[in-house]
Design a protein around this motif. Structure first.
Motif, PDB file in Angstrom:
ATOM      1  N   ASP A 121       0.827  -1.203   0.000  1.00 36.16           N
ATOM      2  CA  ASP A 121       0.000   0.000   0.000  1.00 36.16           C
ATOM      3  C   ASP A 121       0.866   1.260   0.000  1.00 36.16           C
ATOM      4  O   ASP A 121       0.560   2.238  -0.694  1.00 36.16           O
ATOM      5  CB  ASP A 121      -0.916  -0.025   1.225  1.00 36.16           C
ATOM      6  CG  ASP A 121      -1.902   1.125   1.234  1.00 36.16           C
ATOM      7  OD1 ASP A 121      -2.690   1.235   0.274  1.00 36.16           O
ATOM      8  OD2 ASP A 121      -1.873   1.923   2.193  1.00 36.16           O
ATOM      9  N   ALA A 122       1.968   1.233   0.755  1.00 35.06           N
ATOM     10  CA  ALA A 122       2.865   2.385   0.785  1.00 35.06           C
ATOM     11  C   ALA A 122       3.516   2.609  -0.580  1.00 35.06           C
ATOM     12  O   ALA A 122       3.667   3.753  -1.039  1.00 35.06           O
ATOM     13  CB  ALA A 122       3.935   2.182   1.860  1.00 35.06           C
ATOM     14  N   LEU A 123       3.915   1.515  -1.258  1.00 34.17           N
ATOM     15  CA  LEU A 123       4.505   1.655  -2.592  1.00 34.17           C
ATOM     16  C   LEU A 123       3.497   2.225  -3.600  1.00 34.17           C
ATOM     17  O   LEU A 123       3.843   3.061  -4.446  1.00 34.17           O
ATOM     18  CB  LEU A 123       5.014   0.290  -3.072  1.00 34.17           C
ATOM     19  CG  LEU A 123       6.261  -0.260  -2.356  1.00 34.17           C
ATOM     20  CD1 LEU A 123       6.541  -1.672  -2.825  1.00 34.17           C
ATOM     21  CD2 LEU A 123       7.460   0.634  -2.603  1.00 34.17           C
ATOM     22  N   ARG A 124       2.246   1.766  -3.509  1.00 31.32           N
ATOM     23  CA  ARG A 124       1.234   2.270  -4.427  1.00 31.32           C
ATOM     24  C   ARG A 124       1.001   3.770  -4.218  1.00 31.32           C
ATOM     25  O   ARG A 124       0.923   4.543  -5.191  1.00 31.32           O
ATOM     26  CB  ARG A 124      -0.071   1.502  -4.214  1.00 31.32           C
ATOM     27  CG  ARG A 124      -1.216   1.954  -5.122  1.00 31.32           C
ATOM     28  CD  ARG A 124      -2.477   1.177  -4.814  1.00 31.32           C
ATOM     29  NE  ARG A 124      -2.850   1.314  -3.397  1.00 31.32           N
ATOM     30  CZ  ARG A 124      -3.496   2.391  -2.912  1.00 31.32           C
ATOM     31  NH1 ARG A 124      -3.791   3.406  -3.713  1.00 31.32           N
ATOM     32  NH2 ARG A 124      -3.829   2.437  -1.650  1.00 31.32           N
ATOM     33  N   LYS A 125       0.929   4.184  -2.956  1.00 32.33           N
ATOM     34  CA  LYS A 125       0.718   5.604  -2.681  1.00 32.33           C
ATOM     35  C   LYS A 125       1.915   6.438  -3.147  1.00 32.33           C
ATOM     36  O   LYS A 125       1.748   7.531  -3.699  1.00 32.33           O
ATOM     37  CB  LYS A 125       0.492   5.820  -1.190  1.00 32.33           C
ATOM     38  CG  LYS A 125      -0.829   5.258  -0.694  1.00 32.33           C
ATOM     39  CD  LYS A 125      -1.000   5.518   0.789  1.00 32.33           C
ATOM     40  CE  LYS A 125      -2.343   4.979   1.281  1.00 32.33           C
ATOM     41  NZ  LYS A 125      -2.532   5.199   2.737  1.00 32.33           N
ATOM     42  N   GLU A 130       4.365  10.220  -7.234  1.00 34.68           N
ATOM     43  CA  GLU A 130       5.364  10.527  -8.261  1.00 34.68           C
ATOM     44  C   GLU A 130       4.703  10.779  -9.619  1.00 34.68           C
ATOM     45  O   GLU A 130       5.152  11.639 -10.398  1.00 34.68           O
ATOM     46  CB  GLU A 130       6.371   9.383  -8.353  1.00 34.68           C
ATOM     47  CG  GLU A 130       7.264   9.278  -7.110  1.00 34.68           C
ATOM     48  CD  GLU A 130       8.236   8.123  -7.202  1.00 34.68           C
ATOM     49  OE1 GLU A 130       8.114   7.341  -8.167  1.00 34.68           O
ATOM     50  OE2 GLU A 130       9.100   8.003  -6.318  1.00 34.68           O
ATOM     51  N   GLU A 131       3.636  10.025  -9.907  1.00 32.12           N
ATOM     52  CA  GLU A 131       2.929  10.265 -11.167  1.00 32.12           C
ATOM     53  C   GLU A 131       2.299  11.654 -11.181  1.00 32.12           C
ATOM     54  O   GLU A 131       2.332  12.369 -12.207  1.00 32.12           O
ATOM     55  CB  GLU A 131       1.872   9.187 -11.379  1.00 32.12           C
ATOM     56  CG  GLU A 131       2.448   7.812 -11.706  1.00 32.12           C
ATOM     57  CD  GLU A 131       1.360   6.762 -11.830  1.00 32.12           C
ATOM     58  OE1 GLU A 131       0.173   7.110 -11.556  1.00 32.12           O
ATOM     59  OE2 GLU A 131       1.674   5.609 -12.190  1.00 32.12           O
ATOM     60  N   ARG A 132       1.688  12.044 -10.068  1.00 28.55           N
ATOM     61  CA  ARG A 132       1.099  13.385 -10.018  1.00 28.55           C
ATOM     62  C   ARG A 132       2.176  14.459 -10.141  1.00 28.55           C
ATOM     63  O   ARG A 132       1.978  15.479 -10.810  1.00 28.55           O
ATOM     64  CB  ARG A 132       0.320  13.561  -8.708  1.00 28.55           C
ATOM     65  CG  ARG A 132      -0.967  12.750  -8.638  1.00 28.55           C
ATOM     66  CD  ARG A 132      -1.854  13.242  -7.508  1.00 28.55           C
ATOM     67  NE  ARG A 132      -1.189  13.075  -6.208  1.00 28.55           N
ATOM     68  CZ  ARG A 132      -1.324  12.010  -5.435  1.00 28.55           C
ATOM     69  NH1 ARG A 132      -2.084  10.990  -5.849  1.00 28.55           N
ATOM     70  NH2 ARG A 132      -0.698  11.940  -4.285  1.00 28.55           N
ATOM     71  N   ARG A 133       3.337  14.203  -9.473  1.00 26.97           N
ATOM     72  CA  ARG A 133       4.436  15.179  -9.557  1.00 26.97           C
ATOM     73  C   ARG A 133       4.959  15.276 -10.995  1.00 26.97           C
ATOM     74  O   ARG A 133       5.252  16.384 -11.500  1.00 26.97           O
ATOM     75  CB  ARG A 133       5.544  14.780  -8.596  1.00 26.97           C
ATOM     76  CG  ARG A 133       6.597  15.871  -8.393  1.00 26.97           C
ATOM     77  CD  ARG A 133       7.669  15.445  -7.407  1.00 26.97           C
ATOM     78  NE  ARG A 133       7.102  15.198  -6.094  1.00 26.97           N
ATOM     79  CZ  ARG A 133       7.036  14.022  -5.504  1.00 26.97           C
ATOM     80  NH1 ARG A 133       7.485  12.948  -6.156  1.00 26.97           N
ATOM     81  NH2 ARG A 133       6.522  13.901  -4.306  1.00 26.97           N
ATOM     82  N   ALA A 134       5.092  14.127 -11.665  1.00 24.72           N
ATOM     83  CA  ALA A 134       5.576  14.139 -13.055  1.00 24.72           C
ATOM     84  C   ALA A 134       4.574  14.814 -13.983  1.00 24.72           C
ATOM     85  O   ALA A 134       4.943  15.565 -14.906  1.00 24.72           O
ATOM     86  CB  ALA A 134       5.845  12.703 -13.510  1.00 24.72           C
ATOM     87  N   ALA A 135       3.282  14.575 -13.768  1.00 23.86           N
ATOM     88  CA  ALA A 135       2.267  15.219 -14.607  1.00 23.86           C
ATOM     89  C   ALA A 135       2.292  16.730 -14.415  1.00 23.86           C
ATOM     90  O   ALA A 135       2.157  17.507 -15.392  1.00 23.86           O
ATOM     91  CB  ALA A 135       0.886  14.666 -14.264  1.00 23.86           C
ATOM     92  N   ALA A 136       2.478  17.172 -13.167  1.00 23.68           N
ATOM     93  CA  ALA A 136       2.553  18.614 -12.914  1.00 23.68           C
ATOM     94  C   ALA A 136       3.781  19.208 -13.587  1.00 23.68           C
ATOM     95  O   ALA A 136       3.737  20.328 -14.140  1.00 23.68           O
ATOM     96  CB  ALA A 136       2.570  18.872 -11.409  1.00 23.68           C
ATOM     97  N   SER A 158      10.158   4.134  -7.479  1.00 25.28           N
ATOM     98  CA  SER A 158       9.795   3.449  -6.229  1.00 25.28           C
ATOM     99  C   SER A 158      10.725   2.277  -5.994  1.00 25.28           C
ATOM    100  O   SER A 158      11.158   1.599  -6.944  1.00 25.28           O
ATOM    101  CB  SER A 158       8.348   2.950  -6.310  1.00 25.28           C
ATOM    102  OG  SER A 158       7.476   4.031  -6.547  1.00 25.28           O
ATOM    103  N   PRO A 159      11.063   2.009  -4.730  1.00 25.12           N
ATOM    104  CA  PRO A 159      11.940   0.873  -4.440  1.00 25.12           C
ATOM    105  C   PRO A 159      11.290  -0.448  -4.808  1.00 25.12           C
ATOM    106  O   PRO A 159      10.070  -0.595  -4.757  1.00 25.12           O
ATOM    107  CB  PRO A 159      12.159   0.972  -2.924  1.00 25.12           C
ATOM    108  CG  PRO A 159      10.998   1.759  -2.417  1.00 25.12           C
ATOM    109  CD  PRO A 159      10.642   2.720  -3.513  1.00 25.12           C
ATOM    110  N   VAL A 160      12.099  -1.388  -5.199  1.00 20.36           N
ATOM    111  CA  VAL A 160      11.597  -2.705  -5.584  1.00 20.36           C
ATOM    112  C   VAL A 160      11.188  -3.464  -4.334  1.00 20.36           C
ATOM    113  O   VAL A 160      11.942  -3.509  -3.353  1.00 20.36           O
ATOM    114  CB  VAL A 160      12.680  -3.494  -6.353  1.00 20.36           C
ATOM    115  CG1 VAL A 160      12.154  -4.863  -6.762  1.00 20.36           C
ATOM    116  CG2 VAL A 160      13.120  -2.683  -7.574  1.00 20.36           C
ATOM    117  N   PRO A 161       9.970  -4.035  -4.315  1.00 17.34           N
ATOM    118  CA  PRO A 161       9.567  -4.815  -3.140  1.00 17.34           C
ATOM    119  C   PRO A 161      10.534  -5.961  -2.873  1.00 17.34           C
ATOM    120  O   PRO A 161      11.141  -6.501  -3.805  1.00 17.34           O
ATOM    121  CB  PRO A 161       8.175  -5.339  -3.516  1.00 17.34           C
ATOM    122  CG  PRO A 161       7.720  -4.453  -4.614  1.00 17.34           C
ATOM    123  CD  PRO A 161       8.947  -4.012  -5.331  1.00 17.34           C
TER     124      PRO A 161
END
Length: 313
Positions: A121-125, A130-136, A158-161
């Motif tokens: 869940d933390a990785l998904r968030k 990061e996607e929102r930051r890249a889109a901005a 994101s770090p690899v699980p």
């Protein structure tokens, strides 16, 4: 107290093996005793000890006279087990251990699953942030006319699980679990207290398992111990400080002893002046007052005199 605490006597010494009984003695009877057993994981030290609890003979006499405890002839209560009973007990013990290990493994796996779900869940968030930051950033580049930056694809940083990483051969230690194994011998099939339990000192004396007190000095020590106990004090062994008892105003885990008590057999007993001087000096050096306790066997009373070293001139 509703149930009398069993004091298991062996070689004229009384032991308490049940942890709940040890706690009841301390909390309800103001009797501490001394732990003398070795802890399983700390076998090379003698500072922190475990069961059994060994009691002073004065503590035993007090508990039996007050009806708080009974004496049990421990060697006679342990009968030689039959081979079938011993085999059945050993099998049940192993099964209980296996059940505890299985329960511990289930608990550990559920905790790992919950931790893994939290990490996913933390990785998904983080990926969404990061996607929102890249889109901005792309939107800002378009507004500024930087079309090259706007065409930069999104990179997932994101770090690899841990489960997705390539596995490497490692040496893993065997899992360690804390197991609870009953220590009370009362649950054994070949342990029978019938005919080995004595509720009075006279019955135990006739059976030959207990003979304290036997002389005037021991009777005086029991009388003084009981009188101090009735006044609300806790007692411990006082031989290290030159007396018979250490006298505490409360539980020894919370308080230092205030007195070192020396028992005098009778009010007319002889006490040399050098003994008084020695008691006074030793008590002052250890920050305690020395208590002289004279026992009157006829009146069954105790007279107390405290000695403190004082300066002159």
């Amino acid at each position: 107290m509703g149930r009398k605490i069993p004091l298991r006597v062996s070689n004229k010494k009384a032991y308490v093996w049940d942890v709940d009984d040890i706690a009841a003695l301390r909390a309800e009877c103001h009797v501490c005793g001394v732990l003398m057993g070795t802890l399983p994981h700390l076998s090379q030290q003698n500072v922190f000890l475990g069961v059994p609890l060994v009691l002073m003979p004065e503590e035993v006499v007090l508990l039996v006279r007050k009806g708080f405890a009974v004496l049990i002839d421990d060697p006679q209560a342990h009968k030689a087990p039959l081979s079938q009973a011993a085999s059945r007990w050993n099998t049940e013990r192993k099964e209980a251990i296996k059940l505890q290990i299985a329960a511990a493994e289930v608990k550990e796996s559920s905790e790992k699953a919950a931790k893994h779900a939290l990490s996913e869940d933390a990785l998904r968030k983080r990926r969404e942030r990061e996607e929102r930051r890249a889109a901005a950033a792309r939107q800002k580049a378009l507004m500024e006319g930087d079309f090259a930056a706007a065409d930069t694809p999104f990179q997932d940083l994101s770090p690899v699980p841990p489960d997705a990483r390539p596995s490497t051969p490692t040496l893993t230690a065997a899992a360690a679990y804390t197991l609870s194994i009953p220590v009370s011998s009362a649950v054994l099939e070949w342990y029978n207290e019938d005919g080995c339990t004595y509720s009075t000192l006279e019955d135990a004396r006739e059976a030959g398992i207990w003979d304290y007190p036997v002389d005037a000095h021991e009777r005086a020590k029991c009388g003084v111990f009981q009188d101090l106990w009735q006044k609300g004090f806790y007692m411990g062994g006082g031989i290290r400080f030159g007396g018979d008892f250490l006298v505490y105003p409360g539980d020894p885990l919370r308080y230092h002893s205030h007195f070192v008590a020396t028992v005098i057999d009778a009010p007319i007993s002889t006490l040399r002046p050098m003994e008084i001087v020695a008691h006074g000096r030793l008590g002052t050096a250890t920050k305690k007052a020395h208590l002289l306790c004279g026992w009157d066997n006829v009146k069954e009373e105790v007279s107390y005199f405290s000695i403190e070293w004082a300066g002159f001139g």
